[in-house]
Design an enzyme around this catalytic site. Structure first.
Site, PDB file in Angstrom:
ATOM      1  N   LYS A   3       0.844  -1.200   0.000  1.00  0.00           N
ATOM      2  CA  LYS A   3       0.000   0.000   0.000  1.00  0.00           C
ATOM      3  C   LYS A   3       0.877   1.248   0.000  1.00  0.00           C
ATOM      4  O   LYS A   3       0.609   2.210  -0.720  1.00  0.00           O
ATOM      5  CB  LYS A   3      -0.938   0.013   1.219  1.00  0.00           C
ATOM      6  CG  LYS A   3      -2.000  -1.078   1.193  1.00  0.00           C
ATOM      7  CD  LYS A   3      -3.262  -0.623   0.477  1.00  0.00           C
ATOM      8  CE  LYS A   3      -4.137  -1.755  -0.010  1.00  0.00           C
ATOM      9  NZ  LYS A   3      -4.515  -2.756   0.965  1.00  0.00           N
ATOM     10  N   LYS A   5      -5.753 -14.310 -12.931  1.00  0.00           N
ATOM     11  CA  LYS A   5      -6.333 -14.862 -11.710  1.00  0.00           C
ATOM     12  C   LYS A   5      -7.682 -14.183 -11.442  1.00  0.00           C
ATOM     13  O   LYS A   5      -7.804 -12.965 -11.592  1.00  0.00           O
ATOM     14  CB  LYS A   5      -5.359 -14.573 -10.557  1.00  0.00           C
ATOM     15  CG  LYS A   5      -5.880 -14.987  -9.212  1.00  0.00           C
ATOM     16  CD  LYS A   5      -4.954 -14.539  -8.102  1.00  0.00           C
ATOM     17  CE  LYS A   5      -5.652 -14.865  -6.794  1.00  0.00           C
ATOM     18  NZ  LYS A   5      -4.989 -14.430  -5.618  1.00  0.00           N
ATOM     19  N   LYS A  48     -11.617  -9.697  -7.675  1.00  0.00           N
ATOM     20  CA  LYS A  48     -12.531  -8.558  -7.721  1.00  0.00           C
ATOM     21  C   LYS A  48     -11.817  -7.331  -8.302  1.00  0.00           C
ATOM     22  O   LYS A  48     -12.399  -6.568  -9.076  1.00  0.00           O
ATOM     23  CB  LYS A  48     -12.977  -8.274  -6.290  1.00  0.00           C
ATOM     24  CG  LYS A  48     -14.152  -7.376  -6.188  1.00  0.00           C
ATOM     25  CD  LYS A  48     -14.572  -7.239  -4.732  1.00  0.00           C
ATOM     26  CE  LYS A  48     -15.212  -5.900  -4.538  1.00  0.00           C
ATOM     27  NZ  LYS A  48     -14.565  -5.104  -3.493  1.00  0.00           N
TER      28      LYS A  48
END
Ligand code: TRP
Length: 321
Positions: free
Chosen positions: A110, A189, A192
């Site tokens: 992140k 893969k 979402k």
């Protein structure tokens, strides 16, 4: 064997979630002691709105129950219904250093993306350790992305036991291998974040749309097709046993069947495979109070187990006078 895992409520579940994780968890119920929870504290690190968090949590509860998680046999709860794990996280936090926490991929990635990390994201591995250690869990099935968190948890448990005497069970990670990874409709893969999912509880119309969007090459009906390199074959095969897979591979290699036809067939297979679960889920989601009730029953069981471990930790540290 006591098995534990948690899943974040982050939107509609897809075939990747089902085949890599949920199906496996549900199958454990037959011979093991399953502890399964909805990790809503962890999902706060992505700062969901109140509405999304509530909806996604109840949706995930309905999904699990519809797919066969049995709340009588297993312990199934909402993470925040066992608030004492946040206390345990504090007690554990002395057993890991800031430089060790700085190595966590969940945090580092992140930061690398330029996201300002919240304090919770930094603390995430400690909260996850508390989730695991509060229940005396022996085995933790997780995806490869969680391997490092499990190592941190084992280190924390070992150091705690060394400092204060035997308190926690040292858990083993069960890494769900990447070869078993489910392909998304674009061949990457299924995830979402790639927007390439097939959701077993989507409306028939949306299911059809996603299945018909599975990428294929441009081979026509009268051409032989290669199952090995086909995303459609890979996804279809998830629903078949070994013998049926061979049959399907043969049909790919034999001219005469077009991709459109195979997709239509796959739609029927998916609807049939999840038919019972879809009907059950429709019922469950209409009765939200029953869903909440089921989670409360799980929370009661979970709190009892967590309290024994947390009380022991408090005593061993010297908090109980
Ligand atoms: N971090 C896990 C994930 O994102 C979810 C999780 C939270 C978890 N606590 C856990 C998984 C404890 C296993 C055990 O997938």
């Amino acid at each position: 064997m006591r098995i534990l895992s948690g899943i974040q409520p982050s939107g509609k579940i897809h075939l990747g979630n089902y085949f890599s994780m949920m199906q496996r968890m549900i199958a454990y119920q037959a011979k093991d002691e399953l502890f399964c929870f909805i990790a809503n504290y962890h999902s706060l690190t992505s700062r969901p709105t109140k509405k999304d968090l509530e909806e996604n949590s109840l949706d995930l509860a309905a999904d699990f129950l519809a797919l066969g998680l049995d709340p009588m046999r297993s312990t199934f709860w909402l993470q925040s219904d066992v608030p004492a794990i946040t206390e345990l996280a504090w007690l554990l936090s002395q057993q890991i250093t800031v430089p060790q926490l700085e190595l966590a991929h969940s945090y580092k990635d992140k930061v690398a993306q330029g996201i300002q990390p919240g304090g919770g994201l930094f603390y995430y591995p400690i909260l996850m350790s508390a989730d695991i250690l509060a229940f005396g869990s022996e085995r933790i099935p997780v995806g490869p992305d969680q391997k490092q968190h499990l190592e941190m948890c084992r280190g924390i448990a070992r150091r705690f036991n060394k400092a204060f005497g035997e308190t926690f069970v040292i858990p083993e990670a069960e890494i769900i291998d990447e070869l078993g990874e489910v392909s998304g409709i674009d061949g990457r893969k299924m995830s979402k974040s790639y927007n390439n999912t097939i959701c077993p509880f989507a409306s028939e119309k949306d299911l059809k749309k996603s299945i018909f969007s599975i990428v294929t090459d441009s081979k026509g009906v009268q051409e032989a097709k290669d199952p090995e390199s086909s995303v459609l074959y890979k996804i279809y095969a998830l629903f078949l046993d070994v013998e049926k897979r061979l049959e399907l591979a043969d049909r790919f290699r034999t001219p005469g069947t077009g991709y459109g036809h195979l997709k239509q067939e796959l739609l029927a297979v998916v609807l049939d495979y999840f038919g019972e679960a879809r009907a059950k889920r429709d019922e469950l989601i209409k009765r939200k109070d029953d869903l909440r009730e089921q989670l409360k029953i799980g929370a009661k069981k979970a709190n009892e187990v967590a309290n024994t471990f947390i009380t022991k930790a408090r005593e061993n540290i010297g908090l109980e006078l």
